[in-house]
Design a protein around this motif. Structure first.
Motif, PDB file in Angstrom:
ATOM      1  N   THR A 120      -9.246  -4.701  -3.879  1.00 53.83           N
ATOM      2  CA  THR A 120      -9.676  -3.648  -4.794  1.00 53.83           C
ATOM      3  C   THR A 120     -10.860  -4.179  -5.587  1.00 53.83           C
ATOM      4  O   THR A 120     -10.942  -5.376  -5.868  1.00 53.83           O
ATOM      5  N   VAL A 170      -3.816  -0.633  -6.977  1.00 54.19           N
ATOM      6  CA  VAL A 170      -5.088   0.070  -7.181  1.00 54.19           C
ATOM      7  C   VAL A 170      -6.006  -0.746  -8.082  1.00 54.19           C
ATOM      8  O   VAL A 170      -7.209  -0.861  -7.839  1.00 54.19           O
ATOM      9  N   ASP A 207       0.796  -1.221   0.000  1.00 57.00           N
ATOM     10  CA  ASP A 207       0.000   0.000   0.000  1.00 57.00           C
ATOM     11  C   ASP A 207       0.832   1.274   0.000  1.00 57.00           C
ATOM     12  O   ASP A 207       0.265   2.371   0.005  1.00 57.00           O
TER      13      ASP A 207
END
Length: 373
Positions: free
Chosen positions: A275, A262, A178
């Motif tokens: 995600t 992402v 992250d």
């Protein structure tokens, strides 16, 4: 009117993703009749990570635990003065590649996990060196990723040169999903480009960005463990491990964001999602992805005339399913898949040798040569 436009855009994104999913739903073929045999040429290797060939046809092989092997005329010699490696998890002595003009300058390039630095743990380092009397000499540090961490995953790392002499290498995001991949001020989750002496090319994409790591060429990568130069276009291709699902094949393009974490076609190893999107403006789509994951490691393009039916296609090793996958291409589009060397073991690397044969490095066994019948 605004709602209608939003709905149309949403439908467009969904349709695009559905089309890409269909494009990547390429069935894998298992050949019932093999037109080749596999012959073990190097025995008793534990984790042969990188391999390359000297001009005389002998091999240099890295063992992840930290030894560099010179294999010549059936004899293995351990090279001296190899730097100490941080042998933890996926880290250790990694890739090895010769300079394109090795015969003139003698430079050898190596990536490995190094504990050098102020922090505990290790991170990926790139050096160049020369080989003399079975010992490494003239060792120069070209790049050392920071910070060190004791995490054992995602060091990368592969090395490749392009037709202009630029040096590319990969570093995984070191388990810091992250933070590292999307931050160009931090190492990890990137493909890097250097001049052959370790200096930064003037046209690297982030040389004028404040606080950016100037060697970065692409970002948003997870853990690239395959890299090869296309024999016709000269483009650098990579593959990288996804999580559970979503291993990818990508073409390296200057300054491009490949989206991790992402966007992804995978999920957490537990099966939960991290995600809910597979595409986003400004983030590159893979030219192919695997669901389920095959755990790709090592890759090369088939060249020469020994395997005429395979020429121009892509070889990818599978750690998970113990085979080499022949990824069939039409330009940059994947149009077919075929298993070769089935059940050979955990494939750590696959490369074309200078004699035109395919070589496969297998954990716990050694190096095999694919011999056409």
């Amino acid at each position: 009117m605004k709602k209608l436009i939003i709905l149309l855009l949403s439908f467009s994104v969904i349709t695009s993703c559905a089309q890409r999913k269909k494009e990547n739903d390429v069935a894998i073929k298992t050949s019932e009749k093999r037109g080749y045999t596999t012959e073990k040429i190097v025995n008793n290797l534990n984790n042969p990570w990188g391999m390359t060939w000297l001009p005389n046809g002998s091999m240099l092989i890295t063992e992840k635990a930290g030894s560099l092997i010179h294999f010549s005329n059936g004899t293995k010699t351990e090279i001296k003065n190899v730097p100490e490696v941080y042998n933890r998890g996926q880290g250790g002595l990694l890739d090895i590649e010769l300079h394109p003009n090795y015969s003139e300058n003698g430079w050898i390039y190596i990536t490995y996990a190094s504990s050098e630095g102020d922090e505990e743990g290790g991170n990926t380092k790139l050096i160049r060196c020369k080989l003399k009397n079975d010992s490494l000499t003239s060792i120069e540090e070209l790049y050392k990723a920071t910070p060190n961490t004791s995490r054992g995953q995602h060091f990368g790392s592969r090395i490749e040169f392009d037709n202009e002499g630029y040096l590319y290498f990969s570093i995984g995001e070191r388990g810091n999903r992250d933070v590292n991949p999307q931050d160009i001020t931090r190492d990890g989750g990137k493909i890097y480009r250097l001049n052959d002496d370790g200096t930064i090319p003037n046209d690297n994409p982030f040389v004028n960005e404040k606080n950016a790591k100037k060697a970065i060429f692409t970002y948003g990568n997870r853990n690239p463990q395959g890299m090869a130069k296309h024999p016709t276009t000269g483009q650098i291709w990579t593959h990288e491990h996804g999580p559970k699902g979503g291993d990818e094949i990508n073409i390296v393009r200057k300054g491009v964001n490949y989206g991790w974490p992402v966007i992804s076609y995978g999920v957490n190893y537990s099966g939960t999602t991290f995600t809910d999107i597979t595409s986003k403006p400004g983030m590159e789509q893979p030219i192919y992805y695997w669901v389920p994951s095959i755990a790709p490691c090592g890759m090369d393009f088939v060249t020469g005339d020994r395997y005429p039916d395979w020429k121009g296609h892509l070889l990818v090793g599978s750690l998970k399913f113990n085979y080499v996958e022949l990824v069939k291409l039409n330009g940059n589009e994947v149009v077919g898949r075929e298993k070769i060397a089935q059940d050979i073991g955990r494939v750590r690397n696959v490369k074309m040798g200078p004699n035109g044969y395919i070589y496969i490095a297998v954990e716990g066994q050694g190096i095999f040569k694919v011999v056409p019948k």
